[in-house]
Every structure is written in structure tokens, then in C-alpha cells.
Design a protein around this motif. Structure first.
Motif, short mmCIF file in Angstrom:
data_model
loop_
_atom_site.label_atom_id
_atom_site.label_comp_id
_atom_site.label_asym_id
_atom_site.label_seq_id
_atom_site.Cartn_x
_atom_site.Cartn_y
_atom_site.Cartn_z
N MET A 1 0.84 -1.20 0.00
CA MET A 1 0.00 0.00 0.00
C MET A 1 0.87 1.25 0.00
N PHE A 2 0.36 2.23 -0.71
CA PHE A 2 0.99 3.55 -0.74
C PHE A 2 0.03 4.56 -0.11
N ALA A 3 0.61 5.61 0.44
CA ALA A 3 -0.23 6.71 0.91
C ALA A 3 0.34 8.00 0.35
N ILE A 4 -0.54 8.96 0.13
CA ILE A 4 -0.06 10.30 -0.19
C ILE A 4 -0.58 11.25 0.87
N VAL A 5 0.34 12.02 1.41
CA VAL A 5 0.00 13.01 2.43
C VAL A 5 0.10 14.38 1.77
N ASP A 6 -0.96 15.14 1.84
CA ASP A 6 -1.07 16.38 1.09
C ASP A 6 -1.54 17.48 2.04
N CYS A 7 -0.79 18.55 2.14
CA CYS A 7 -1.18 19.64 3.04
C CYS A 7 -2.36 20.41 2.45
N ASN A 8 -3.38 20.64 3.26
CA ASN A 8 -4.56 21.35 2.76
C ASN A 8 -4.23 22.82 2.51
N SER A 9 -4.56 23.32 1.34
CA SER A 9 -4.33 24.74 0.98
C SER A 9 -3.01 25.22 1.56
N PHE A 10 -1.92 24.56 1.19
CA PHE A 10 -0.69 24.68 1.96
C PHE A 10 -0.22 26.12 2.21
N TYR A 11 -0.07 26.91 1.15
CA TYR A 11 0.45 28.26 1.36
C TYR A 11 -0.47 29.06 2.28
N CYS A 12 -1.77 28.90 2.09
CA CYS A 12 -2.72 29.63 2.94
C CYS A 12 -2.60 29.15 4.38
N SER A 13 -2.45 27.84 4.56
CA SER A 13 -2.34 27.30 5.91
C SER A 13 -1.11 27.86 6.61
N CYS A 14 -0.01 28.01 5.88
CA CYS A 14 1.21 28.57 6.48
C CYS A 14 0.94 29.98 6.97
N GLU A 15 0.25 30.77 6.18
CA GLU A 15 -0.05 32.14 6.60
C GLU A 15 -0.96 32.12 7.82
N ARG A 16 -1.89 31.18 7.85
CA ARG A 16 -2.83 31.10 8.97
C ARG A 16 -2.15 30.74 10.28
N VAL A 17 -1.11 29.93 10.19
CA VAL A 17 -0.43 29.52 11.41
C VAL A 17 0.03 30.76 12.19
N PHE A 18 0.41 31.78 11.44
CA PHE A 18 0.94 32.97 12.10
C PHE A 18 -0.08 34.10 12.22
N GLU A 19 -1.28 33.86 11.76
CA GLU A 19 -2.38 34.82 11.92
C GLU A 19 -3.62 34.05 12.36
N PRO A 20 -3.61 33.62 13.62
CA PRO A 20 -4.68 32.71 14.07
C PRO A 20 -6.07 33.27 13.83
N LYS A 21 -6.21 34.57 13.78
CA LYS A 21 -7.56 35.10 13.58
C LYS A 21 -8.11 34.75 12.20
N LEU A 22 -7.25 34.28 11.31
CA LEU A 22 -7.70 33.90 9.96
C LEU A 22 -8.16 32.45 9.90
N HIS A 23 -8.21 31.77 11.02
CA HIS A 23 -8.40 30.32 10.98
C HIS A 23 -9.59 29.81 10.22
N ASN A 24 -10.71 30.47 10.39
CA ASN A 24 -11.86 30.04 9.59
C ASN A 24 -12.24 31.08 8.56
N ALA A 25 -11.32 31.97 8.30
CA ALA A 25 -11.60 33.07 7.36
C ALA A 25 -11.00 32.75 6.00
N PRO A 26 -11.54 33.35 4.95
CA PRO A 26 -11.01 33.11 3.60
C PRO A 26 -9.65 33.75 3.40
N VAL A 27 -8.74 32.99 2.76
CA VAL A 27 -7.37 33.47 2.53
C VAL A 27 -6.96 33.08 1.12
N VAL A 28 -6.26 33.97 0.42
CA VAL A 28 -5.61 33.59 -0.84
C VAL A 28 -4.14 33.97 -0.79
#
Length: 426
Positions: A1-28
Motif C-alpha cells: 500500500m501507498f499513501a499520499i499526504v497532502d497539506c490542505n491549501s498549503f500556502y494559505c495554511s502557512c499564513e494562517r499559522v501565524f495569523e490565528p484570527k484567519l483560521h476560519n476566514a477566507p485566505v488567498v
DNA sequence: TCTGGGGTCCTAGGACCC
DNA sequence: TCTGGGGTCCTAGGACCC
């Protein structure tokens, strides 16, 4: 078996990590030059804003919907990526991980019993979320292509799957294939998708029923055959060894503004050459060939976007080298030949080719290998540039006017890679 | 009209990926 | 006004060899 691990909306998620108020907010996140939208969160997808859409076309909607906008910050994303990949390697063993892209990795699961894989992957997912702040989706199946199918469905139905879908039984695989359009299969791009549609093949399940030789004939030879075999459950794309040495190194950019002067074009090409050669030296290699291309601004068109005419030139080095000054010379000669006064340019690029390890340099009768002094000089410049990260030393030819430099109006800070840009907590 | 039969090496270009 | 930046692999076809 193989698995693929894929970060969700990766670049946006990185920005969100440092701007927690954006957690459920739209980001591009925007491409270089703030040109296109290259990452978007689910909230933005729901607004109907497409991947790769030109930013200026969507700007109004984005502002009205209160979407947070970031220029791309590759230092930050690269560093976050490294953290995620490190966790994967620690958890499944470095030999069972193939880092496929900045936000994706394939895993080999053969050493984990089938009935424990679900639990294992779920806990892996949690660990990554807790330790890095990045959410991932995981798909697992008997082949790489099928694991991508699983991953896509896991991401699409986040609530139902909790971002984890394992396809191990033939019936589960069939069901997943029936729900997957041919254009969503890994390895089927726009061209083949059109072709398949013309034959009335629209789902992965339909494609899977076709005979192997047919794929060889119509879907790009051995590549197509392999793809079809994988869809049928026969693993034939192995985990790739990490590839350290690139065969081609390119630095190409759109300009921030249209360029008409030769001087600006020269500056840009010299700077791109210096960048590309830095990458070359980082892998301890030398290049035997260099090519330069320029792309003109497209004549005004209505409707579809088009690139303008492009011209390129190639120069074979007498001896392969990693000396910036030796490569800038032919690069500048080429750009002077390519330049036509009165024309407007919007992009240029430098591509290094014929790359070999620096220990394998072929000398020839007429060329001397780059001397020790030259190598020393390059090392010094690299060290200073890497430690200061600011290109303090440059070759004079890279100029200072930078009329062509790209625009980045929405950049976040280098939270994780520069001391003076650390996140402050009060 | 007919015009050998292999090989190798290289490049350009097409297709794909994220 | 403004539309990204990297990469990979494969194939076809030309040049050249004996």
C-alpha cells in the motif's frame, strides 16, 4: 500500500499559522508579481474563485468578501514544509518517504499491517496538525495513482472522511473510480482529458476498463500504459529515490513593469544568471550550457490571454563551470542579440543545462577549468549572501536600477527564518 | 519507380506535475 | 494597466556511423 499526504491549501495554511484570527476566514496567496491566485482556502473556493485566476480580475470580489490576501513568501513555506516532512520521516522511516513536492509526500506502508494502517495514518495526521499547525489529507491505496484518487476524495469530503480515505478492497476502489472524472486523475492533463472526452470516456472507472495497449497507443506510450496499470491496481510507479542533482536549473520571472530598455533586460538576465548559478553551486555541480529567453508583451487581444512572441538562444560553454562571472558573459551576449529596440518585454529567463557534478568536469584543449581563486571567490559570495540573505555583494552587471523587479504588495514576514521577523507574543 | 539495415547520439517539442 | 515559476519524462526525427 501507498499513501499520499497532502497539506490542505498549503500556502494559505502557512499564513494562517501565524495569523490565528484567519483560521476560519477566507485566505488567498498570490504568485510572484501578485499576478495569479495560486492558493486558496475552502471558503474562497466556495466563492467560486478559480485556481490560477488573475488577481486583478477577482480583486473586487475578494475585497467585498473580506478575503485576506498574501503575496507568496517562499522562505516561510519552505521552512514549514521541511517541518512536516521531518515528522513523516521520523514516523515511517526516511526510506519509506518520497517528498514529491513542497506540500506532498508519498509513503510506503508495506511495513505496517493492513489492519493497523487506518489508525496509524489518523494519528500521523493529528501529530502533524498539533506540531506544525498544518492540516493534511491522506489517501491510501495499492498504487500511487489510486492513492491520489483516494486523497482527492478525502479532501473533497472532509467531514465524512476526516481527511483520511483508505481504498483497499476492489469494491471500494471501483466506487472511488466511478466518482472520479478522468481529468482529475494524476497524469491526465487537459490534452488527454479532451481526447478521452471525445471518445466518450469521462470517468476513471470507464478508463480503467480499457485495454493496456490502447493506452500505450493513445496516452503517450509507456507513460500511458503505466498509468492504466496503476488504475487497475498493479503498482508500477515505485517510490522515487530522493533526487539531489537536477538536470536543468532555471530562473525565470515576469517583470514588475514592461521593459523596453536593453539596460534593464541586461540587469534582469545577469541577476537571473547569478541566482541560477547559486542553485547550481548548492548542488555542487557545474553547467556546460546556458540558454537565455525573452518574451515580448503580447499584442492586445480580446478574450483569451496569450504570451507574446519569444526568442531564445543557447550557448555551449567550452568547459562546464559554476563561476557566475563566466556564465554571465555569454548570457549578456545572448540577450544583446535577442533584444530588438522598440519592442516591449514582460519576461525573461535563464536555463542552465548539461549539468554534471563538479568532480566530473571535462576539460578540453582550448578551455581552462575555472581556477581555484575563482572558486574561492564564489564560496565567499555565497556565504555572505546566504548568511545575510540580502544579496549584499552583487556583480556590478546586475545593476541597481531594478526597473524590472517584481511587485509584492502583500507579503507576510519571514516568521521562521529571520530573527528580526519572529512572531511577537505579548 | 527503384534508393540497405542496422546502430548511436542529440535536440526539439509535447505531455505532464505542483 | 495588471495573467507564476519551477521541474520531469518520453518520443520523434535528424545527423552521423559502419
Amino acid at each position: 500500500m501507498f499513501a499520499i499526504v497532502d497539506c490542505n491549501s498549503f500556502y494559505c495554511s502557512c499564513e494562517r499559522v501565524f495569523e490565528p484570527k484567519l483560521h476560519n476566514a477566507p485566505v488567498v496567496v498570490l504568485s510572484n508579481n501578485d499576478g495569479c491566485i495560486i492558493a486558496r482556502t475552502d471558503e474562497v473556493k466556495e466563492l467560486g474563485i478559480a485556481m490560477g485566476a488573475p488577481f486583478f480580475q477577482e480583486k473586487k470580489r475578494i475585497e467585498e468578501a473580506g478575503v485576506a490576501v498574501f503575496s507568496s513568501n517562499y522562505n516561510l513555506y519552505g521552512d514549514m514544509s521541511r517541518r512536516v516532512m521531518q515528522i513523516l520521516q521520523d514516523e515511517v522511516g526516511v526510506e519509506h518517504v518520497e517528498v514529491y513536492s513542497v506540500d506532498e509526500a508519498f509513503l510506503h506502508l508495506h511495513h505496517i499491517p493492513l489492519n493497523m494502517q487506518e489508525e496509524f495514518l489518523a494519528s500521523l495526521r493529528n501529530k502533524i496538525g498539533m506540531w506544525t499547525g498544518i492540516q493534511v489529507s491522506i489517501g491510501a491505496a495499492p498504487t500511487k495513482v489510486l492513492s491520489k484518487v483516494a486523497n482527492r476524495l478525502a479532501k473533497k469530503h472532509k467531514k465524512a472522511t476526516k481527511c483520511l480515505l483508505i481504498l483497499s478492497s476492489p469494491s471500494a476502489i471501483q466506487e472511488a473510480l466511478a466518482k472520479t472524472a478522468v481529468e482529475d486523475i494524476w497524469g491526465i492533463g487537459r490534452r488527454y482529458a479532451d481526447k478521452l472526452h471525445n471518445w466518450g470516456i469521462t470517468t476513471a472507472a470507464q478508463l480503467e476498463e480499457m485495454p493496456i495497449p490502447w493506452a500505450g497507443k493513445h496516452l503517450g506510450g509507456v507513460v500511458g500504459e503505466r498509468l492504466l496499470r496503476e488504475l487497475k491496481g498493479e503498482a508500477c510507479i515505485p517510490l522515487q529515490e530522493p533526487r539531489t542533482d537536477k538536470q536543468m536549473i532555471a530562473t525565470t520571472r515576469m517583470f514588475g513593469h514592461t521593459v523596453t530598455e536593453l539596460k534593464d533586460l541586461e540587469e534582469a538576465v545577469a541577476t537571473y544568471t547569478a541566482r541560477a548559478v547559486e542553485k547550481l553551486r548548492r548542488q555542487h555541480a557545474v553547467a556546460g550550457g546556458i540558454s537565455v529567453f525573452v518574451i515580448e508583451k503580447a499584442p492586445p487581444t480580446e478574450g483569451k490571454f496569450r504570451h507574446g512572441p519569444s526568442r531564445s538562444s543557447f550557448h555551449l560553454m567550452p568547459v562546464a563551470t559554476a563561476a557566475t562571472n563566466l556564465l554571465i558573459k555569454p548570457a549578456l551576449n545572448m540577450v544583446r542579440k535577442l533584444y530588438k529596440p522598440g519592442h516591449s518585454y514582460k519576461k525573461a529567463g535563464v536555463v542552465l543545462s548539461h549539468i554534471v557534478p563538479e568532480t566530473h568536469v571535462q576539460t578540453n584543449l582550448f578551455g581552462q577549468p575555472a581556477g581555484k581563486e575563482n572558486k574561492k571567490l564564489m564560496e565567499i559570495i555565497d556565504n555572505i549572501n546566504f548568511s545575510q540573505r540580502n544579496d549584499i555583494l552583487q556583480f556590478a552587471t546586475t545593476g541597481t536600477s531594478r526597473n524590472w523587479k517584481m511587485q509584492r504588495g502583500y507579503k507576510s514576514r519571514h516568521y521562521t527564518t529571520r530573527w528580526d521577523e519572529l512572531k511577537e507574543v505579548r
